[in-house]
Design a protein around this motif. Structure first.
Motif, PDB file in Angstrom:
ATOM      1  N   GLY A 141       0.824  -1.207   0.000  1.00 56.21           N
ATOM      2  CA  GLY A 141       0.000   0.000   0.000  1.00 56.21           C
ATOM      3  C   GLY A 141       0.853   1.248   0.000  1.00 56.21           C
ATOM      4  N   VAL A 142       0.870   1.970  -1.124  1.00 54.31           N
ATOM      5  CA  VAL A 142       1.731   3.162  -1.250  1.00 54.31           C
ATOM      6  C   VAL A 142       0.897   4.445  -1.361  1.00 54.31           C
ATOM      7  CG1 VAL A 142       3.515   4.303  -2.638  1.00 54.31           C
ATOM      8  CG2 VAL A 142       3.583   1.819  -2.334  1.00 54.31           C
ATOM      9  N   ALA A 143      -0.059   4.479  -2.284  1.00 56.78           N
ATOM     10  CA  ALA A 143      -0.865   5.691  -2.569  1.00 56.78           C
ATOM     11  C   ALA A 143       0.067   6.891  -2.771  1.00 56.78           C
ATOM     12  CB  ALA A 143      -1.906   5.903  -1.474  1.00 56.78           C
ATOM     13  N   TRP A 181       3.323   8.386   1.658  1.00 59.47           N
ATOM     14  CA  TRP A 181       3.760   8.921   2.955  1.00 59.47           C
ATOM     15  C   TRP A 181       4.532   7.883   3.765  1.00 59.47           C
ATOM     16  CZ3 TRP A 181       3.987  13.846   3.936  1.00 59.47           C
ATOM     17  CH2 TRP A 181       3.138  14.732   3.264  1.00 59.47           C
ATOM     18  N   SER A 182       3.999   6.662   3.816  1.00 53.04           N
ATOM     19  CA  SER A 182       4.687   5.628   4.603  1.00 53.04           C
ATOM     20  C   SER A 182       6.028   5.276   3.959  1.00 53.04           C
ATOM     21  CB  SER A 182       3.811   4.376   4.709  1.00 53.04           C
ATOM     22  OG  SER A 182       3.377   3.964   3.425  1.00 53.04           O
ATOM     23  N   ASP A 242       1.898  -2.108  -4.629  1.00 48.97           N
ATOM     24  CA  ASP A 242       0.730  -1.233  -4.677  1.00 48.97           C
ATOM     25  C   ASP A 242      -0.076  -1.461  -5.939  1.00 48.97           C
ATOM     26  OD1 ASP A 242      -0.559   1.328  -3.350  1.00 48.97           O
ATOM     27  OD2 ASP A 242      -0.551   1.667  -5.515  1.00 48.97           O
ATOM     28  N   MET A 243      -1.321  -1.813  -5.734  1.00 49.90           N
ATOM     29  CA  MET A 243      -2.232  -1.948  -6.870  1.00 49.90           C
ATOM     30  C   MET A 243      -2.880  -0.583  -7.096  1.00 49.90           C
ATOM     31  SD  MET A 243      -5.516  -4.424  -7.124  1.00 49.90           S
ATOM     32  CE  MET A 243      -6.563  -3.474  -6.071  1.00 49.90           C
ATOM     33  N   ALA A 246      -1.531  -6.274  -7.590  1.00 48.41           N
ATOM     34  CA  ALA A 246      -2.139  -6.663  -6.316  1.00 48.41           C
ATOM     35  C   ALA A 246      -1.100  -7.470  -5.523  1.00 48.41           C
ATOM     36  CB  ALA A 246      -3.382  -7.504  -6.578  1.00 48.41           C
ATOM     37  N   ASP A 247      -1.210  -7.458  -4.182  1.00 48.12           N
ATOM     38  CA  ASP A 247      -0.213  -8.130  -3.334  1.00 48.12           C
ATOM     39  C   ASP A 247       0.016  -9.591  -3.728  1.00 48.12           C
ATOM     40  OD1 ASP A 247       0.069  -5.832  -1.821  1.00 48.12           O
ATOM     41  OD2 ASP A 247      -1.374  -6.453  -0.298  1.00 48.12           O
ATOM     42  N   ASP A 287      -0.396  -2.149   4.685  1.00 48.87           N
ATOM     43  CA  ASP A 287      -1.386  -1.064   4.598  1.00 48.87           C
ATOM     44  C   ASP A 287      -2.125  -1.107   3.252  1.00 48.87           C
ATOM     45  OD1 ASP A 287      -2.803   1.178   5.389  1.00 48.87           O
ATOM     46  OD2 ASP A 287      -1.257   2.605   4.824  1.00 48.87           O
TER      47      ASP A 287
HETATM   48  C1  SAM Z   1      -4.282   3.384   2.562  1.00 48.70           C
HETATM   49  S1  SAM Z   1      -3.497   3.413   1.034  1.00 48.70           S
HETATM   50  C2  SAM Z   1      -1.802   3.331   1.471  1.00 48.70           C
HETATM   51  C3  SAM Z   1      -1.310   4.522   2.213  1.00 48.70           C
HETATM   52  C4  SAM Z   1       0.199   4.567   2.391  1.00 48.70           C
HETATM   53  N1  SAM Z   1       0.705   3.390   3.095  1.00 48.70           N
HETATM   54  C5  SAM Z   1       0.586   5.825   3.135  1.00 48.70           C
HETATM   55  O1  SAM Z   1       0.919   5.757   4.315  1.00 48.70           O
HETATM   56  O2  SAM Z   1       0.575   6.901   2.530  1.00 48.70           O
HETATM   57  C6  SAM Z   1      -3.794   1.814   0.406  1.00 48.70           C
HETATM   58  C7  SAM Z   1      -3.148   1.496  -0.941  1.00 48.70           C
HETATM   59  O3  SAM Z   1      -3.180   0.075  -1.119  1.00 48.70           O
HETATM   60  C8  SAM Z   1      -3.594  -0.218  -2.441  1.00 48.70           C
HETATM   61  N2  SAM Z   1      -4.211  -1.558  -2.427  1.00 48.70           N
HETATM   62  C9  SAM Z   1      -5.470  -1.905  -2.091  1.00 48.70           C
HETATM   63  N3  SAM Z   1      -5.649  -3.237  -2.214  1.00 48.70           N
HETATM   64  C10 SAM Z   1      -4.473  -3.738  -2.641  1.00 48.70           C
HETATM   65  C11 SAM Z   1      -4.003  -5.055  -2.951  1.00 48.70           C
HETATM   66  N4  SAM Z   1      -4.805  -6.122  -2.863  1.00 48.70           N
HETATM   67  N5  SAM Z   1      -2.726  -5.189  -3.344  1.00 48.70           N
HETATM   68  C12 SAM Z   1      -1.892  -4.118  -3.440  1.00 48.70           C
HETATM   69  N6  SAM Z   1      -2.280  -2.854  -3.175  1.00 48.70           N
HETATM   70  C13 SAM Z   1      -3.549  -2.672  -2.769  1.00 48.70           C
HETATM   71  C14 SAM Z   1      -4.555   0.908  -2.792  1.00 48.70           C
HETATM   72  O4  SAM Z   1      -4.723   1.028  -4.181  1.00 48.70           O
HETATM   73  C15 SAM Z   1      -3.849   2.103  -2.150  1.00 48.70           C
HETATM   74  O5  SAM Z   1      -2.899   2.650  -3.028  1.00 48.70           O
END
Ligand code: SAM
Length: 258
Positions: free
Chosen positions: A118-120, A123-124, A143-144, A174-175, A195
């Motif tokens: 989870g990157v979006a 920030w993390s 990150d998907m 996806a993960d 995340d």
């Molecule tokens: C809450 S955001 C991450 C925030 C980030 N860790 C930060 O602190 O800024 C969740 C991210 O996970 C991705 N995501 C959701 N389901 C996923 C999956 N199954 N595999 C990979 N990434 C996924 C979303 O598209 C989104 O970019």
């Protein structure tokens, strides 16, 4: 948007992304046979979190035994730039958790190899890399992209300072697809930060595969553990002793691997 047109739009968006077909198949299967597990056990999980939660300062000082200075005070210039970059971004993505906890768990483990899901905006990733670059370490991220926002992919990780990007390895699937690819590169990790898929089943699958690759003495962190009972159940089933940190009205769970 009605539910039917929302499903149709999501389906069409997935069809345009062959790299995400495996995730589309899983989503269809889940929607037919196993309706969303996003909120399973939320009430008990929240109660449990509240009963044992500490502040980020208490966790960092009493458990990690590191003097606490908030992340944004250690890197004020980079943090300001990141805020500007996020403001300029035309798409809305998931927000950040505790940057201080992420930074300090990497410092605590003297991490050389960290993994996050989870990157979006990033920030993390920014917080983990701020620690990793001082040891020339690497952050592996899965990150998907948000399928419903055409442009979002261009902005994944947009707040990460340019000078950190040579220490960053991003996998845009996806993960379930990204993690095996990352594990081909690196077998064990010093820090794990989860995340991404916040459903109960998504967490239970990923927690196990990530935990198995965390070295002894390494640190495992998951965001939003009050959303459902997955983290609580995972800890109880495996006899892990977690720390729960309350930040911004949400809960993060941390386990130090014995
Ligand atoms: C809450 S955001 C991450 C925030 C980030 N860790 C930060 O602190 O800024 C969740 C991210 O996970 C991705 N995501 C959701 N389901 C996923 C999956 N199954 N595999 C990979 N990434 C996924 C979303 O598209 C989104 O970019």
């Amino acid at each position: 948007m009605s539910k039917v047109s929302e499903i149709a739009t999501t389906f069409v968006a997935y069809l345009k992304r062959p790299d995400l077909y495996p995730e589309l198949r899983r989503k269809i299967w889940k929607n037919i046979f196993n309706r969303s597990s996003g909120l399973r056990g939320k009430e008990e999980a929240e109660k449990w979190c509240k009963s044992i939660a500490v502040s980020e300062k208490d966790f960092i000082e009493n458990i990690l035994k590191i003097n606490f200075v908030p992340f944004e005070k250690i890197f004020p210039q980079e943090y300001e730039n990141a805020l500007h970059l996020q403001e300029k971004t035309p798409v809305k993505m998931g927000g950040a958790g505790s940057l201080s906890v992420i930074y300090y768990i990497n410092e605590f483990a003297k991490s050389q190899n960290s993994i996050e899901t989870g990157v979006a905006y990033g920030w993390s990733s920014f917080a983990a890399l701020a620690s990793l670059v001082s040891r020339n370490g690497t952050l592996y991220s899965s990150d998907m992209p948000y399928v419903l926002q055409n442009q979002s992919e261009d902005f994944v990780g947009c707040v990460i300072p340019e000078k950190y990007k040579s220490n960053w390895d991003l996998y845009r699937f996806a993960d379930k697809e990204s993690l095996p690819k990352i594990f081909e590169k690196t077998k064990t990790f010093d820090v794990v930060h989860y995340d991404s898929d916040k459903t109960y089943d998504g967490r239970m699958w990923a927690y196990k595969v990530l935990w198995d690759r965390l070295r002894k003495g390494g640190v495992f962190m998951s965001d939003d553990v009050g959303d459902n009972a997955a983290f609580k159940d995972y800890c109880e089933q495996n006899n892990h002793k977690p720390h729960i940190i309350e930040f911004d009205g949400k809960f993060a769970g941390v386990i130090i691997k014995e």
